[in-house]
Design an enzyme around this catalytic site. Structure first.
Site, PDB file in Angstrom:
ATOM      1  N   HIS A  47      35.009  30.383  36.202  1.00 22.86           N
ATOM      2  CA  HIS A  47      35.226  31.605  37.056  1.00 22.86           C
ATOM      3  C   HIS A  47      35.759  31.494  38.461  1.00 22.86           C
ATOM      4  CE1 HIS A  47      33.401  34.987  39.347  1.00 22.86           C
ATOM      5  NE2 HIS A  47      34.364  35.545  38.751  1.00 22.86           N
ATOM      6  N   GLU A  50      39.134  30.255  38.613  1.00 19.98           N
ATOM      7  CA  GLU A  50      39.953  31.536  38.652  1.00 19.98           C
ATOM      8  C   GLU A  50      40.186  32.241  40.054  1.00 19.98           C
ATOM      9  OE1 GLU A  50      39.184  35.912  38.475  1.00 19.98           O
ATOM     10  OE2 GLU A  50      38.458  34.958  36.726  1.00 19.98           O
ATOM     11  N   HIS A  51      39.160  32.047  40.863  1.00 20.20           N
ATOM     12  CA  HIS A  51      39.041  32.389  42.152  1.00 20.20           C
ATOM     13  C   HIS A  51      39.573  31.684  43.000  1.00 20.20           C
ATOM     14  CE1 HIS A  51      35.837  35.997  42.510  1.00 20.20           C
ATOM     15  NE2 HIS A  51      36.116  35.743  41.450  1.00 20.20           N
ATOM     16  N   GLU A 127      29.046  38.337  44.276  1.00 17.16           N
ATOM     17  CA  GLU A 127      29.233  38.872  42.975  1.00 17.16           C
ATOM     18  C   GLU A 127      28.247  38.709  42.032  1.00 17.16           C
ATOM     19  OE1 GLU A 127      32.879  38.763  39.617  1.00 17.16           O
ATOM     20  OE2 GLU A 127      32.841  37.453  41.243  1.00 17.16           O
TER      21      GLU A 127
END
Length: 420
Positions: A47, A50-51, A127
């Site tokens: 993840h 991905e950022h 997040e």
């Protein structure tokens, strides 16, 4: 509509579907590198990566990436799931080559600038914090962990804060070398697309990229168990899970139809009994998740502390009752809902591109729509009742509770009720 599939020598698969009458297209790269492909010490890196893809490459800054797509009126985004990370864009027909150039650049050539890593680390920690403050988000991570404890399939996609706080550029580069290889990628596009032109461009962009060594993720085994977090909240959040067929299992469609009839809409059993008849909750549903080697049926409800015990018991009763008297009419309605959802989704090029990628990832081909419809239509009420009986008698289950749940029945008590 024409579907075409081409595989390059290095393993990259290119699948497209031309949709006449459209002036736009959805295009993306689906990489078989999700949460379950991480080691325990890497949890959260897929993840985070991905950022980082949007934070700059050797050719483009983060602003350049955003402006390249938005200057032509398009949009670009990405997501990470347990089995895939996807990078995709929606643009007008003339800008498809630009979109592919940008997507391939951010996937293959991320710079991993240390300053950008620190900036994005802060974003992801926020997040994670937001997720922990959202009960009906975090409870599903807890349920997944109880269902698959100590396994990659059970770890949260965002990862724990302590892991995210430690990742550096070398960690990202190592994950990319291991998993971001052409043989693990699917280039999928739908809408106003030219398959041959995409193949030519993909050959140029991915030229020199080795196929990589095929690897399988860690296997999964549904174990089950209970997690209960008592907190002073307005609502008690209740989740219950049973193992369900994986995406290639012959019982896949039966399980999907069962979940829909049990708790997939306003006419479903759980909605009718728990909300409409008894008024025990506002939100109640059942949803299936299917992975490459396992699956999970999840039931969720939010209710008041005083109603939680009754809600849990009635839920178990409905799971039992479905095995006894699930009607042909209920199954027919669930089949129709499933087919309608599939067909409505196909009106969107974004949905089509994602579906194409998923089918190629799972089956290595794109089955005809008629084949899928036939499999749905072949499911009978007897099939669904047999599946319901299997669910009702499974020895293992997982449960996660959050909020004012100290007086809620235990999983063991619910299991005893299910067996009675």
């Amino acid at each position: 509509m024409t579907t075409r599939l081409t595989q390059l020598p290095n393993g990259l698969r290119i699948v497209t579907e031309h949709m006449p009458g459209l002036q736009s297209a959805s295009i993306g790269l689906w990489v078989t590198a999700g949460g379950r492909h991480e080691r325990a010490d890497q949890n959260g890196i897929a993840h985070f990566l991905e950022h980082m893809a949007f934070k700059g490459t050797a050719r483009r800054s983060a602003l350049d990436i955003a402006e390249a797509i938005e200057n032509v009126g398009g949009y670009i985004n990405a997501y990470t799931s347990r089995e895939v990370t996807a990078y995709y864009a929606r643009v007008l027909e003339a800008d498809v080559p630009l979109a592919l150039d940008v997507i391939s650049d951010i996937v293959l050539n991320s710079a991993f600038d240390p300053r950008e890593i620190e900036v994005e680390r802060g974003v992801i920690l926020q997040e994670i914090g937001q997720s922990l403050d959202t009960p009906d988000d975090v409870i599903f991570d807890w349920l997944q962990e109880r269902a698959y404890p100590g396994q990659a399939m059970g770890r949260p996609i965002l990862g724990p804060a302590e892991r995210v706080s430690a990742f550096q550029g070398a960690d990202f580069a190592g994950f990319v070398r291991s998993h971001y290889t052409p043989n693990r990628m699917i280039l999928s596009a739908a809408g106003a697309v030219d398959h041959d032109a995409l193949v030519v461009q993909a050959k140029e962009l991915f030229e020199g990229r080795g196929a990589g060594t095929p690897s399988e993720p860690e296997g999964s085994a549904f174990v089950g168990g209970e997690l209960r977090e008592v907190k002073d909240l307005e609502q008690a959040h209740f989740t219950l899970a049973f193992e369900s067929p994986g995406v290639t299992d012959p019982g896949f469609y039966t399980a999907q139809i069962y979940a829909s009839a049990l708790g997939g809409g306003m006419s479903s059993r759980l909605f009718q009994q728990l909300r409409e008849v008894r008024g025990l909750c506002y939100t109640i549903y059942a949803q299936p998740a299917a992975y490459s080697d396992t699956g999970m049926l999840t039931i969720y409800a939010g209710t008041g502390a005083e109603d939680l015990g009754t809600l849990a018991e009635v839920t178990i009763d409905e799971v039992k009752r479905a095995a006894e008297d699930m009607s042909a009419e209920e199954v027919a309605r669930a089949r129709t809902q499933m087919k309608a959802g599939l067909l409505m989704g196909l009106e969107s090029p974004s949905s089509r591109a994602e579906r194409l990628a998923r089918l190629v990832q799972v089956w290595g081909r794109v089955p005809e729509l008629s084949e899928t419809i036939a499999r749905i239509d072949a499911v009978t009420a007897e099939d669904v009742r047999a599946h319901a009986a299997h669910v009702a008698t499974q020895a293992k289950a997982a449960m996660a509770l959050y909020g004012p749940v100290d007086r809620a029945p235990s999983l063991e008590q619910l299991q005893d009720r299910r067996a009675a």
